[in-house]
Enzyme design. Structure first.
Site, mmCIF file in Angstrom:
data_model
loop_
_atom_site.group_PDB
_atom_site.id
_atom_site.type_symbol
_atom_site.label_atom_id
_atom_site.label_comp_id
_atom_site.label_asym_id
_atom_site.label_seq_id
_atom_site.Cartn_x
_atom_site.Cartn_y
_atom_site.Cartn_z
ATOM 1 N N LYS A 186 36.768 31.010 41.815
ATOM 2 C CA LYS A 186 36.439 31.240 43.219
ATOM 3 C C LYS A 186 36.668 32.720 43.589
ATOM 4 O O LYS A 186 37.167 33.501 42.787
ATOM 5 C CB LYS A 186 37.275 30.325 44.113
ATOM 6 C CG LYS A 186 36.872 28.856 43.991
ATOM 7 C CD LYS A 186 35.446 28.616 44.428
ATOM 8 C CE LYS A 186 35.023 27.163 44.344
ATOM 9 N NZ LYS A 186 34.895 26.648 42.974
HETATM 10 C C1 LIG Z 1 31.616 23.638 47.428
HETATM 11 C C2 LIG Z 1 32.863 23.194 46.737
HETATM 12 N N1 LIG Z 1 33.681 22.328 47.346
HETATM 13 C C3 LIG Z 1 34.835 21.914 46.772
HETATM 14 C C4 LIG Z 1 35.202 22.356 45.517
HETATM 15 C C5 LIG Z 1 36.447 21.827 44.886
HETATM 16 O O1 LIG Z 1 37.400 22.808 44.614
HETATM 17 P P1 LIG Z 1 38.477 22.599 43.456
HETATM 18 O O2 LIG Z 1 37.833 22.918 42.155
HETATM 19 O O3 LIG Z 1 39.551 23.580 43.811
HETATM 20 O O4 LIG Z 1 38.959 21.203 43.558
HETATM 21 C C6 LIG Z 1 34.370 23.251 44.830
HETATM 22 C C7 LIG Z 1 34.712 23.720 43.481
HETATM 23 O O5 LIG Z 1 33.899 24.198 42.719
HETATM 24 C C8 LIG Z 1 33.176 23.676 45.463
HETATM 25 O O6 LIG Z 1 32.319 24.521 44.851
#
Ligand SMILES: Cc1ncc(COP(=O)(O)O)c(C=O)c1O
Length: 397
Positions: A186
């Site tokens: 991210k």
């Molecule tokens: C749009 C979106 N929402 C939620 C998430 C979930 O994040 P995490 O990987 O920290 O659980 C991601 C992860 O790629 C994402 O791209």
């Protein structure tokens, strides 16, 4: 996205401060931690950067969505409207609470189409969850008007759009609640981590309790704390939070470099006949983490995607056939494949996703390519990439 590209001495220093104390947990051990509270420090700094009164750190972006929904009181049988183009975490978080994901088409913003949202509202609808995919946003003004009209909660998934703004406000701060991911790919990373932000006192208190087994966090004896309601464990560790403290200080630099690199690539391809770009709603500014563009037909887009790979242009995604981000790859959701039995409300209320018409989403996604913007490229590398992209795309049109 580039958080991992810039992991360095600042992050190591923050982590070492935690290691010196040996207190890896964010709560308790007051006497032993030498006044080191990395999770609290990150929460305060992030809330300030986002312009909101409250930030709750949690263990992931998926946890953030789950905690945000729970904090807003979403539960069994409540319908949450979400887009066809997102990450699997959208429906995972909804399903985890026994709530029902209702999928709607996206449009040329690459996020949910407000008209499709309005058409999907039923007496069970409680929440609208736009996902600001690939660095830019949904039409938040239109979505907020719909939510206000129908008394619905607006929950922004800004996991892929940290630093983007709408009407001068940070994405994630416009709705009732906003969620972020700090996973390893991210804009900024904690290794693993996430955040819920809100200006709503009640939701903030609920999030605080819910992500830590319902603990009320009153007093300084964790064992004596009471539990006003049921919760779960979505806590972040001090080690992860420490990385975030250092990364947040680099955010403005990341956004600046992303915009510079994005602009060079965009200018290189914008005059190719037939190339168009994703629509950014009026009043919005992207975070420039991806350059998202359309070609005239699905066939040309497939050929352009292959030509880019052949030319050695990495990190150009064709989401239409990608298993993570588009409904085409979600056979497990379409066929409700879970290890145990799903709650009755989900089995009875969910759309038949094998039969629902998402041709409007297909028409957009089948023509979309997203090119990741890295910040570690040298000036020469960006220029070479721009030339290679222009030649590869022009060769198929
Ligand atoms: C749009 C979106 N929402 C939620 C998430 C979930 O994040 P995490 O990987 O920290 O659980 C991601 C992860 O790629 C994402 O791209």
């Amino acid at each position: 996205m580039p958080g991992f590209e810039i992991f360095g001495a600042e992050e190591r220093k923050q982590v070492n401060e935690v290691l010196e104390t040996g207190i890896l947990m964010r709560y308790g051990f007051d006497g032993m931690r030498n006044n080191t509270w990395k999770a609290k420090e990150f929460e305060n700094a992030f809330a300030q950067r986002m312009g909101v009164s409250h930030c709750q750190l949690v263990s992931s972006g998926t946890a953030a969505l789950t905690v945000a929904l729970a904090a807003a009181g979403i539960g069994a049988g409540d319908e949450v409207i979400m887009p066809t183009f997102t990450f699997v975490a959208s429906f995972e978080s909804i399903l985890a609470l026994g709530a029902v994901p209702i999928l709607v088409d996206i449009d040329d913003t690459l996020t949910m189409n407000p008209a499709a949202v309005e058409a999907a509202i039923t007496p069970h609808t409680r929440c609208v969850m736009p996902v600001h995919m690939c660095g830019s946003m949904a039409d938040l003004r239109a979505l907020k008007a719909i939510c206000d009209k129908h008394g619905l909660i607006l929950l922004e998934d800004a996991c892929q759009a940290l630093g983007a703004t709408y009407d001068g406000k940070a994405l994630g701060s416009y709705g009732d609640l906003g969620c972020f991911s700090f996973d390893f790919v991210k804009t900024i990373t904690c290794g693993e981590g996430g955040a819920v932000i809100t200006n709503n006192e009640k939701y903030a208190l609920h999030a605080d309790h819910y992500q830590d087994h319902g603990h009320d966090h009153i007093g300084n004896d964790r064992g004596a704390e009471s539990h006003p309601f049921l919760g779960y464990n979505f806590r972040i560790s001090e080690l992860n939070a420490a990385v975030g403290v250092a990364q947040l200080q680099k955010l403005d630099g990341i956004l600046k470099t992303q915009k510079e690199n994005y602009t060079i690539l965009r200018e290189a391809i914008q005059n190719i006949d037939g190339v168009t770009f994703r629509r950014v709603p009026e009043g919005g500014e992207e975070n420039y983490s991806f350059l998202n563009f359309f070609l005239p037909t699905e066939e040309m887009t497939k050929r352009a995607h292959a030509a880019l790979a052949d030319a050695g242009v990495d990190a150009c995604f064709y989401w239409y056939t990608n298993n993570w981000h588009y409904i085409n790859g979600w056979g497990h959701l379409k066929n409700q494949k879970s290890l145990g039995r799903l709650p009755k409300e989900i089995r009875t209320q969910m759309q038949d996703l094998n039969k629902t018409d998402f041709s409007k989403s297909d028409a957009v996604m089948s023509r979309t390519i997203s090119s990741l913007i890295k910040i570690g490229w040298t000036g020469k590398q960006v220029k070479e990439r721009a030339t290679a992209m222009r030649m590869a795309i022009a060769s198929v049109i």
